[in-house]
Design an enzyme around this catalytic site. Sequence first.
Site, PDB file in Angstrom:
ATOM      1  N   GLN A  22     -11.661  -5.391 -10.474  1.00  0.00           N
ATOM      2  CA  GLN A  22     -10.346  -4.899 -10.091  1.00  0.00           C
ATOM      3  C   GLN A  22     -10.431  -3.544  -9.398  1.00  0.00           C
ATOM      4  O   GLN A  22     -11.017  -2.598  -9.931  1.00  0.00           O
ATOM      5  CB  GLN A  22      -9.449  -4.770 -11.324  1.00  0.00           C
ATOM      6  CG  GLN A  22      -8.047  -4.269 -10.985  1.00  0.00           C
ATOM      7  CD  GLN A  22      -7.077  -4.498 -12.126  1.00  0.00           C
ATOM      8  OE1 GLN A  22      -6.915  -3.632 -12.976  1.00  0.00           O
ATOM      9  NE2 GLN A  22      -6.444  -5.654 -12.148  1.00  0.00           N
TER      10      GLN A  22
ATOM     11  N   LEU B 224      -5.076  -2.425 -22.819  1.00  0.00           N
ATOM     12  CA  LEU B 224      -4.976  -1.873 -24.164  1.00  0.00           C
ATOM     13  C   LEU B 224      -4.641  -2.975 -25.164  1.00  0.00           C
ATOM     14  O   LEU B 224      -5.164  -3.004 -26.283  1.00  0.00           O
ATOM     15  CB  LEU B 224      -3.923  -0.771 -24.228  1.00  0.00           C
ATOM     16  CG  LEU B 224      -4.219   0.518 -23.454  1.00  0.00           C
ATOM     17  CD1 LEU B 224      -3.151   1.563 -23.751  1.00  0.00           C
ATOM     18  CD2 LEU B 224      -5.588   1.059 -23.786  1.00  0.00           C
TER      19      LEU B 224
ATOM     20  N   ARG C  75      -1.921  -5.996  -9.125  1.00  0.00           N
ATOM     21  CA  ARG C  75      -2.805  -4.978  -8.557  1.00  0.00           C
ATOM     22  C   ARG C  75      -3.641  -5.510  -7.389  1.00  0.00           C
ATOM     23  O   ARG C  75      -3.879  -4.794  -6.420  1.00  0.00           O
ATOM     24  CB  ARG C  75      -3.722  -4.420  -9.653  1.00  0.00           C
ATOM     25  CG  ARG C  75      -2.988  -3.510 -10.599  1.00  0.00           C
ATOM     26  CD  ARG C  75      -3.869  -3.015 -11.718  1.00  0.00           C
ATOM     27  NE  ARG C  75      -3.158  -2.050 -12.553  1.00  0.00           N
ATOM     28  CZ  ARG C  75      -3.643  -1.505 -13.653  1.00  0.00           C
ATOM     29  NH1 ARG C  75      -4.860  -1.842 -14.066  1.00  0.00           N
ATOM     30  NH2 ARG C  75      -2.944  -0.637 -14.349  1.00  0.00           N
TER      31      ARG C  75
ATOM     32  N   LEU D 259      -7.814   8.361 -11.214  1.00  0.00           N
ATOM     33  CA  LEU D 259      -6.711   7.412 -11.300  1.00  0.00           C
ATOM     34  C   LEU D 259      -5.358   8.114 -11.247  1.00  0.00           C
ATOM     35  O   LEU D 259      -5.134   9.102 -11.940  1.00  0.00           O
ATOM     36  CB  LEU D 259      -6.817   6.629 -12.616  1.00  0.00           C
ATOM     37  CG  LEU D 259      -5.711   5.611 -12.903  1.00  0.00           C
ATOM     38  CD1 LEU D 259      -5.782   4.452 -11.914  1.00  0.00           C
ATOM     39  CD2 LEU D 259      -5.814   5.097 -14.331  1.00  0.00           C
TER      40      LEU D 259
ATOM     41  N   HIS E 218     -11.841   0.006 -10.680  1.00  0.00           N
ATOM     42  CA  HIS E 218     -11.134   0.403 -11.893  1.00  0.00           C
ATOM     43  C   HIS E 218     -11.552  -0.370 -13.137  1.00  0.00           C
ATOM     44  O   HIS E 218     -11.644   0.203 -14.218  1.00  0.00           O
ATOM     45  CB  HIS E 218      -9.633   0.226 -11.666  1.00  0.00           C
ATOM     46  CG  HIS E 218      -8.768   0.602 -12.821  1.00  0.00           C
ATOM     47  ND1 HIS E 218      -8.764   1.865 -13.377  1.00  0.00           N
ATOM     48  CD2 HIS E 218      -7.866  -0.123 -13.546  1.00  0.00           C
ATOM     49  CE1 HIS E 218      -7.903   1.910 -14.380  1.00  0.00           C
ATOM     50  NE2 HIS E 218      -7.358   0.710 -14.525  1.00  0.00           N
TER      51      HIS E 218
ATOM     52  N   GLU F  19      -0.434   3.575 -12.708  1.00  0.00           N
ATOM     53  CA  GLU F  19       0.579   2.630 -12.242  1.00  0.00           C
ATOM     54  C   GLU F  19       1.957   3.003 -12.774  1.00  0.00           C
ATOM     55  O   GLU F  19       2.979   2.591 -12.230  1.00  0.00           O
ATOM     56  CB  GLU F  19       0.198   1.217 -12.707  1.00  0.00           C
ATOM     57  CG  GLU F  19       1.031   0.112 -12.098  1.00  0.00           C
ATOM     58  CD  GLU F  19       0.405  -1.250 -12.312  1.00  0.00           C
ATOM     59  OE1 GLU F  19       1.158  -2.214 -12.495  1.00  0.00           O
ATOM     60  OE2 GLU F  19      -0.842  -1.345 -12.294  1.00  0.00           O
TER      61      GLU F  19
ATOM     62  N   PHE G  27       5.962  -2.460 -15.052  1.00  0.00           N
ATOM     63  CA  PHE G  27       4.585  -2.459 -14.564  1.00  0.00           C
ATOM     64  C   PHE G  27       4.380  -3.656 -13.642  1.00  0.00           C
ATOM     65  O   PHE G  27       5.147  -4.624 -13.658  1.00  0.00           O
ATOM     66  CB  PHE G  27       3.601  -2.509 -15.747  1.00  0.00           C
ATOM     67  CG  PHE G  27       2.806  -1.240 -15.918  1.00  0.00           C
ATOM     68  CD1 PHE G  27       3.432  -0.022 -16.047  1.00  0.00           C
ATOM     69  CD2 PHE G  27       1.420  -1.265 -15.954  1.00  0.00           C
ATOM     70  CE1 PHE G  27       2.709   1.156 -16.212  1.00  0.00           C
ATOM     71  CE2 PHE G  27       0.677  -0.112 -16.113  1.00  0.00           C
ATOM     72  CZ  PHE G  27       1.329   1.114 -16.239  1.00  0.00           C
TER      73      PHE G  27
ATOM     74  N   GLU H  23     -13.286  -4.411 -22.884  1.00  0.00           N
ATOM     75  CA  GLU H  23     -13.717  -4.622 -21.502  1.00  0.00           C
ATOM     76  C   GLU H  23     -15.126  -5.188 -21.406  1.00  0.00           C
ATOM     77  O   GLU H  23     -15.490  -5.806 -20.414  1.00  0.00           O
ATOM     78  CB  GLU H  23     -13.619  -3.321 -20.703  1.00  0.00           C
ATOM     79  CG  GLU H  23     -13.716  -3.537 -19.205  1.00  0.00           C
ATOM     80  CD  GLU H  23     -13.455  -2.275 -18.385  1.00  0.00           C
ATOM     81  OE1 GLU H  23     -13.681  -2.323 -17.155  1.00  0.00           O
ATOM     82  OE2 GLU H  23     -13.018  -1.263 -18.959  1.00  0.00           O
TER      83      GLU H  23
ATOM     84  N   HIS I  44      -8.031  -0.650  -8.376  1.00  0.00           N
ATOM     85  CA  HIS I  44      -6.694  -0.132  -8.660  1.00  0.00           C
ATOM     86  C   HIS I  44      -6.087   0.397  -7.368  1.00  0.00           C
ATOM     87  O   HIS I  44      -6.772   1.042  -6.574  1.00  0.00           O
ATOM     88  CB  HIS I  44      -6.781   0.989  -9.699  1.00  0.00           C
ATOM     89  CG  HIS I  44      -5.470   1.338 -10.319  1.00  0.00           C
ATOM     90  ND1 HIS I  44      -4.498   2.031  -9.640  1.00  0.00           N
ATOM     91  CD2 HIS I  44      -4.968   1.090 -11.558  1.00  0.00           C
ATOM     92  CE1 HIS I  44      -3.453   2.195 -10.432  1.00  0.00           C
ATOM     93  NE2 HIS I  44      -3.711   1.635 -11.603  1.00  0.00           N
TER      94      HIS I  44
ATOM     95  N   ARG J  65      -6.373  -8.625 -13.734  1.00  0.00           N
ATOM     96  CA  ARG J  65      -5.678  -8.147 -14.927  1.00  0.00           C
ATOM     97  C   ARG J  65      -4.364  -7.480 -14.556  1.00  0.00           C
ATOM     98  O   ARG J  65      -4.312  -6.675 -13.628  1.00  0.00           O
ATOM     99  CB  ARG J  65      -6.568  -7.149 -15.687  1.00  0.00           C
ATOM    100  CG  ARG J  65      -5.858  -6.524 -16.877  1.00  0.00           C
ATOM    101  CD  ARG J  65      -6.769  -5.613 -17.658  1.00  0.00           C
ATOM    102  NE  ARG J  65      -7.161  -4.403 -16.958  1.00  0.00           N
ATOM    103  CZ  ARG J  65      -6.389  -3.329 -16.796  1.00  0.00           C
ATOM    104  NH1 ARG J  65      -5.146  -3.335 -17.249  1.00  0.00           N
ATOM    105  NH2 ARG J  65      -6.852  -2.253 -16.190  1.00  0.00           N
TER     106      ARG J  65
END
Length: 561
Positions: A229, A381, A275, A241, A340, A244, A113, A364, A231, A375
Site C-alpha cells: 500500500q 488497528l 487508498r 505520514l 505505507h 487520512e 475515512f 502487519e 498512502h 487495506r
Amino acid sequence: MPAHDVLIIGAGLAGQRAALAAADAGASVAILSKVHPVRSHSVAAAGGINAALNPEDSWESHAFDTVKGSDYLGDQDAIEIMCREAPDEILWLEHAGVTFHRNGTGHLGTRAFGGASQARTYYVADITGQAILHVLYERLMMHGERISRYEEWFTTQLLQDESGACVGCVARDIRTGALEVFNAKSVILASGGAGQAFKPTTNALICTGDGIAQAYRIGAPLMDMEMIQYHPTTLAENGFLITEGARGEGAHLYNALGERFMEKYAPNKLELASRDVVSRAEQTEINEGRGFPDGTIALDITKVPRKRTLEALREIVNIGKDFAGVDITREPIHIRPGMHYIMGGVKTDYDGQTSIPGLYAAGEVACVSVHGGNRLGANSLLDTLIFGRRSGDHAAQRARGTAMPRSPVSVLNDAQGEIDGILNRPTGGRRISEIKNELGETMNRYVAVYRDADGLATALEIVRRLKDEAPNAAIDDKGTVFNQDVLAAVELGYMLDVAEAIVVAAQERRESRGAQFRTDYPERNDAEWLHHITVSLNGDGPSLGTAPVTMTRWEPQERTY
C-alpha cells in the site's frame, strides 16, 4: 534458558493484545521486543480504528466495505469475524482507559475515512495508536505476575524441534550483546511490517520484516506479498505520514492547475475513495505533468476550520511546521504517494495459526487475509487487536496440552557462531547503509504505484545482487553494548528476503487488482487471478503457489467510488 507457555515476539498493539489475552487464559507469557514497547511502530497510527458501533451502522456494511476495498481478494470469513467483533473491542478499549473522542452529546464520536460507506472511525485526535499503545502497556504492567517483559531484545532466529514445531527463539540482549534461548510451547509473531525495504516510507526504522523473514526461513508460506500500500499523503522528502484523518475532516486535493482532480477519478467519494484509488489518481496527475515541479500535488487542509484542525489534527500541524515549513492551517502542503503498509505477510488462519505447528502471527507481520489487495484506512488497528487477541487466546489453549520443550545448548553455540561471523567480517565491503539505500530506492522505483514486467525484472536482478553483497557488508563496531552494526546486518538479510518475495509475487500476478497495478496488464482478471499467491522458501530461493479466496456472501463486482 527462559521457558514460557506463550512467547510473543513484538510488543506493538498485536503483541500486547495477544499477551493480555494469553495471560487472561491462564498462560505464563513472555513478550519480547527489540525496542521499548511504547516505541513500537503502532505508536505512529494516527487516524483511528473502525467499528460499526453506531446503531445506524452494521457489521455487514463494514464487512462489505472491507471486501470491496480489498478488491475482492480478502477472505470473507476472516473479514466477517473482524467486523463482527469490532464493536466489543472498541468498548473494551474504552473501558480500559482509551480516551476516544466524544461528540457534543457525550457519545463516542467518529470521523469519515476512505472507502467507508459510513463514518465509523473512532479516534483520539491524531494520536490514536499512541493512546491505545500506552493503555495496553499499563495493563501489561498490571499483569506482571503472568507476563514477563524482555525489552530491547532482538530475535535472530526461530527454533524448531525434530517434528518441525516452533518451540522458541534465539534472541540477543541489545544492551549487553548476550545471546539467550527462549523456550516456549507456543510462539506468536507480532513484529510488524517491512516498510524499510522501501525508501522513503512512512514506517519506523524498526520495520525491517523480521518476523516475515523468520517464519519464511523455517518453512511458513507467505501470502499476498505483491500487495504494497502506497498512502496518498506523505511528505515528498522523508515519507512522513499526513494522516487520512485530514481528508476525513474535509481536506481537499489539488493539482498544480488548481483542479480538484479527484472529481475525475472518484466522483462519489472524492478524496475519501480507497487508498489505492487516490494514490493512483495522484500519481497519474504527477506523471502527466499536472503536478508541482517537485513531483507533488497539494493537500489543502485550510478547508477545515482552524479551530477543528488544531483540536483534531494537532500532530500534523507540528509535522507541517517542523519538516515542511508550512502552517497547514493557513496554506496547502505538498504531498505525494508513499510506501505505507504491506497487506501480505505470514499466511495464517483467523486464529493466527500458521502452517508451522506452534507458530502464530498477528498484525502487519501476518496475512489473514482481511485486507486482500488493499487495506481500508483505520482497519489496521482493528486487525492488530482482533487477531492479536484471538492468537493469544488460541496459543494459550494449545499450550495447556503441550509439554515444555528444551532446546539443546548447541543451538546457542551455533547462533553465537553466526554473530561472530558478522563481527569478524573483513573490512572493505560495501556499507550496510549503502545496500539498504539501493534496495529502498529500487523498490520505490520499480515496485510502487505502477509496475510493469521490465521494471520488476530489473528490481529482481538488483535485489538478488544485493543478497550476494550483503554477507560481506562492512562492520565497524566490534563491541557488545548496543551494537547497531550487528543488528543492521541481520535486519538487512530480513529485508532482502522480504523484497525478493514481494517482487516475484508481483511478477506472477499478471493483472491489476488493488494496490498492484500492472501497466502491461491494466485490467482486473477474475477468471484467472481471483486467488492468493503464496511464496515459500525452496532451497535458497522462493517457490510460488496459490491459495483460494474464501467467499461467503459477496461475489466480485465492478469496484467504483
